[in-house]
Motif scaffolding. Structure first.
Motif, PDB file in Angstrom:
ATOM      1  N   UNK A 138      57.623  21.134 -37.036  1.00  0.00           N
ATOM      2  CA  UNK A 138      57.733  20.354 -35.793  1.00  0.00           C
ATOM      3  C   UNK A 138      56.380  19.860 -35.275  1.00  0.00           C
ATOM      4  N   UNK A 139      55.305  20.158 -35.987  1.00  0.00           N
ATOM      5  CA  UNK A 139      53.978  19.936 -35.404  1.00  0.00           C
ATOM      6  C   UNK A 139      53.728  18.491 -34.984  1.00  0.00           C
ATOM      7  N   UNK A 140      54.328  17.523 -35.684  1.00  0.00           N
ATOM      8  CA  UNK A 140      54.056  16.131 -35.339  1.00  0.00           C
ATOM      9  C   UNK A 140      55.163  15.488 -34.500  1.00  0.00           C
ATOM     10  N   UNK A 141      56.077  16.293 -33.988  1.00  0.00           N
ATOM     11  CA  UNK A 141      57.053  15.772 -33.030  1.00  0.00           C
ATOM     12  C   UNK A 141      56.314  15.429 -31.734  1.00  0.00           C
ATOM     13  N   UNK A 142      56.957  14.622 -30.907  1.00  0.00           N
ATOM     14  CA  UNK A 142      56.295  14.181 -29.680  1.00  0.00           C
ATOM     15  C   UNK A 142      56.044  15.371 -28.746  1.00  0.00           C
ATOM     16  N   UNK A 143      54.852  15.443 -28.170  1.00  0.00           N
ATOM     17  CA  UNK A 143      54.604  16.552 -27.234  1.00  0.00           C
ATOM     18  C   UNK A 143      55.195  16.208 -25.862  1.00  0.00           C
ATOM     19  N   UNK A 144      55.475  17.244 -25.073  1.00  0.00           N
ATOM     20  CA  UNK A 144      56.220  17.043 -23.830  1.00  0.00           C
ATOM     21  C   UNK A 144      55.374  16.340 -22.761  1.00  0.00           C
ATOM     22  N   UNK A 145      54.044  16.460 -22.877  1.00  0.00           N
ATOM     23  CA  UNK A 145      53.184  15.720 -21.948  1.00  0.00           C
ATOM     24  C   UNK A 145      53.403  14.213 -22.077  1.00  0.00           C
ATOM     25  N   UNK A 146      53.772  13.757 -23.267  1.00  0.00           N
ATOM     26  CA  UNK A 146      54.039  12.337 -23.489  1.00  0.00           C
ATOM     27  C   UNK A 146      55.499  11.959 -23.265  1.00  0.00           C
ATOM     28  N   UNK A 147      56.416  12.882 -23.536  1.00  0.00           N
ATOM     29  CA  UNK A 147      57.827  12.467 -23.566  1.00  0.00           C
ATOM     30  C   UNK A 147      58.625  12.832 -22.313  1.00  0.00           C
ATOM     31  N   UNK A 148      58.021  13.479 -21.325  1.00  0.00           N
ATOM     32  CA  UNK A 148      58.851  14.041 -20.254  1.00  0.00           C
ATOM     33  C   UNK A 148      59.639  13.010 -19.463  1.00  0.00           C
ATOM     34  N   UNK A 149      59.112  11.783 -19.363  1.00  0.00           N
ATOM     35  CA  UNK A 149      59.834  10.758 -18.588  1.00  0.00           C
ATOM     36  C   UNK A 149      61.191  10.415 -19.211  1.00  0.00           C
ATOM     37  N   UNK A 150      61.316  10.667 -20.503  1.00  0.00           N
ATOM     38  CA  UNK A 150      62.589  10.367 -21.177  1.00  0.00           C
ATOM     39  C   UNK A 150      63.720  11.288 -20.705  1.00  0.00           C
ATOM     40  N   UNK A 151      63.351  12.372 -20.021  1.00  0.00           N
ATOM     41  CA  UNK A 151      64.363  13.306 -19.542  1.00  0.00           C
ATOM     42  C   UNK A 151      64.842  12.979 -18.121  1.00  0.00           C
ATOM     43  N   UNK A 152      64.319  11.903 -17.536  1.00  0.00           N
ATOM     44  CA  UNK A 152      64.748  11.550 -16.177  1.00  0.00           C
ATOM     45  C   UNK A 152      66.263  11.407 -16.106  1.00  0.00           C
ATOM     46  N   UNK A 153      66.817  11.777 -14.968  1.00  0.00           N
ATOM     47  CA  UNK A 153      68.262  11.633 -14.770  1.00  0.00           C
ATOM     48  C   UNK A 153      68.637  10.156 -14.826  1.00  0.00           C
ATOM     49  N   UNK A 154      69.872   9.888 -15.238  1.00  0.00           N
ATOM     50  CA  UNK A 154      70.330   8.502 -15.277  1.00  0.00           C
ATOM     51  C   UNK A 154      70.182   7.875 -16.644  1.00  0.00           C
ATOM     52  N   UNK A 155      69.563   8.579 -17.574  1.00  0.00           N
ATOM     53  CA  UNK A 155      69.499   8.084 -18.952  1.00  0.00           C
ATOM     54  C   UNK A 155      69.880   9.214 -19.898  1.00  0.00           C
ATOM     55  N   UNK A 156      70.135   8.844 -21.129  1.00  0.00           N
ATOM     56  CA  UNK A 156      70.533   9.853 -22.096  1.00  0.00           C
ATOM     57  C   UNK A 156      69.312  10.672 -22.512  1.00  0.00           C
ATOM     58  N   UNK A 157      69.406  11.994 -22.425  1.00  0.00           N
ATOM     59  CA  UNK A 157      68.262  12.843 -22.775  1.00  0.00           C
ATOM     60  C   UNK A 157      68.003  12.766 -24.271  1.00  0.00           C
ATOM     61  N   UNK A 158      66.726  12.907 -24.695  1.00  0.00           N
ATOM     62  CA  UNK A 158      66.414  12.903 -26.125  1.00  0.00           C
ATOM     63  C   UNK A 158      67.186  14.013 -26.854  1.00  0.00           C
ATOM     64  N   UNK A 159      67.585  13.741 -28.062  1.00  0.00           N
ATOM     65  CA  UNK A 159      68.303  14.738 -28.856  1.00  0.00           C
ATOM     66  C   UNK A 159      67.345  15.868 -29.251  1.00  0.00           C
ATOM     67  N   UNK A 160      67.813  17.130 -29.177  1.00  0.00           N
ATOM     68  CA  UNK A 160      66.907  18.243 -29.496  1.00  0.00           C
ATOM     69  C   UNK A 160      66.667  18.409 -30.989  1.00  0.00           C
ATOM     70  N   UNK A 161      67.512  17.820 -31.825  1.00  0.00           N
ATOM     71  CA  UNK A 161      67.295  17.955 -33.282  1.00  0.00           C
ATOM     72  C   UNK A 161      67.338  16.599 -33.965  1.00  0.00           C
TER      73      UNK A 161
END
Ligand SMILES: [Fe+2]
Ligand SMILES: [Fe+2]
Length: 371
Positions: A348-371
């Motif tokens: 998983x080392x090159x998956x997006x880090x949460x400091x960059x991706x957290x906005x994708x979890x905002x309510x009102x949109x589909x959350x990123x898939x965990x796998x």
């Protein structure tokens, strides 16, 4: 550098006997006292020194929700029917054929569904206890972090965590009919995090390790269940949780860039300890025992069960890229990288880090898939 035994309490990562010997011996405990060794720090510097943290603080203020009125608590939850439906969609989460030669071999649909029901109660109970850990840890961070912007943000997280404790406690009580006590591996980890005197260790243990794992686990359960109340509850919690992990990544990045190798070694060892404790807890030994199956008979097989393995690895899909972002993987001759390789989670080392991706979890949109 410490010996493995000094870090995780055993020389071999997969020493089953040692793992299972860690159990909750006081199941009637109501209060649990931990010594908090930190200094509380005032700051008189009220300037806007860390805009990224202030942006998180602004987001947290508008991202508040009310657990009482925003969730459909009148939803009727038939746990048995729900687990049957969830298992029909994705299986039991384990491979029944992996347990030949044990008492589990004779299990039919009834037992597997019962196992699923107990597993759901156990999992959400550990989420609940972990959320209380986060509540205490962020109250502690509010006191101990020396930065003004971080104190403001941490205070909002205290409210978030109170809400998370509230929703999991209510769901377990009203819809699942009772909770499990805290798993001893999880409790040891929470104790260590609260006990440590260094303020960045609270962040590392809670925001990066415990919450990083929680964000992945919530995402997985959110994706698999069709139970509408639980699905919505998890979606709301994930929106907060992504912000919390981002808070850890953004804060520690600055601190760890300036640390010596020896200081970083301590952090790498602590991250490893936390990773192992969380992996140990997910062996859910209490569920097997409640099903009347001695954990020592099945846990060695759980560790080899390929179906289970995918789930175990997925739990680290946030922790590993965030550790990399913080420089924890590769300092000191890649010490933590080698540990994560041994645990089978380095992919998983090159998956997006949460400091960059957290906005994708905002309510009102589909959350990123965990796998
Ligand atoms: Fe939380
Ligand atoms: Fe959180």
């Amino acid at each position: 550098m410490s010996a493995t035994e000094d870090i995780i309490g055993r020389a071999e990562l997969n020493d089953i006997e040692a793992i299972l010997s860690v159990t909750n011996t006081d199941v009637d405990e109501v209060e649990h006292v931990v010594k908090d060794n930190s200094d509380a720090i005032f700051t008189w510097d009220y300037s806007l020194a860390r805009p990224a943290l202030r942006k998180l603080y602004e987001k947290a203020k508008v991202g508040q929700w009310n657990a009482t009125t925003d969730l459909p608590w009148d939803t009727d939850v038939d746990l048995e029917a729900q687990i049957t439906a969830d298992q029909a969609a994705i299986g039991a989460g384990v491979d029944p054929n992996a347990y030949i030669g044990t008492a589990v071999e004779k299990w039919g649909d009834k037992e597997w569904i019962e196992f699923g029901m107990e597993g759901r109660r156990w999992t959400l109970s550990q989420f609940l206890h972990g959320e209380q850990g986060a509540l205490l840890c962020t109250a502690k961070i509010t006191e101990t972090v020396p930065w003004y912007d971080a104190k403001l943000y941490a205070a909002t997280q205290v409210v978030d965590e109170a809400r998370h404790v509230e929703v999991f406690a209510r769901y377990i009580d009203e819809k699942l009919g009772g909770e499990y006590q805290i798993n001893a591996h999880l409790r040891m980890l929470l104790d260590d995090i609260v006990n440590d005197s260094r303020w960045d260790m609270t962040y590392l243990g809670m925001q990066i390790m415990v919450e990083g794992l929680a964000l992945a686990a919530f995402g997985f359960m959110h994706q698999l269940t069709s139970e509408p109340l639980l699905k919505q509850l998890l979606r709301y919690v994930m929106a907060d949780e992504a912000r919390h992990v981002a808070f850890g990544v953004l804060s520690l990045k600055e601190v760890y860039e300036q640390m010596s190798d020896a200081e970083m070694m301590d952090r790498q060892e602590f991250a490893y300890e936390a990773a192992v404790r969380m992996r140990d807890r997910f062996l859910q030994q209490e569920v097997w025992e409640r099903m009347g199956i001695p954990a020592k008979d099945v846990v060695p097989l759980v560790l080899q069960d390929a179906t289970r393995d995918v789930f175990q690895q997925m739990l680290f899909s946030k922790i590993v890229p965030n550790s990399k972002k913080l420089g924890l993987l590769d300092r000191n001759d890649s010490w933590l990288r080698r540990r994560f390789e041994e645990m089978g989670v380095i992919q998983f080392e090159d998956w997006e880090n949460t400091g960059d991706e957290y906005l994708k979890f905002d309510l009102g949109q589909e959350a990123p898939s965990p796998v």
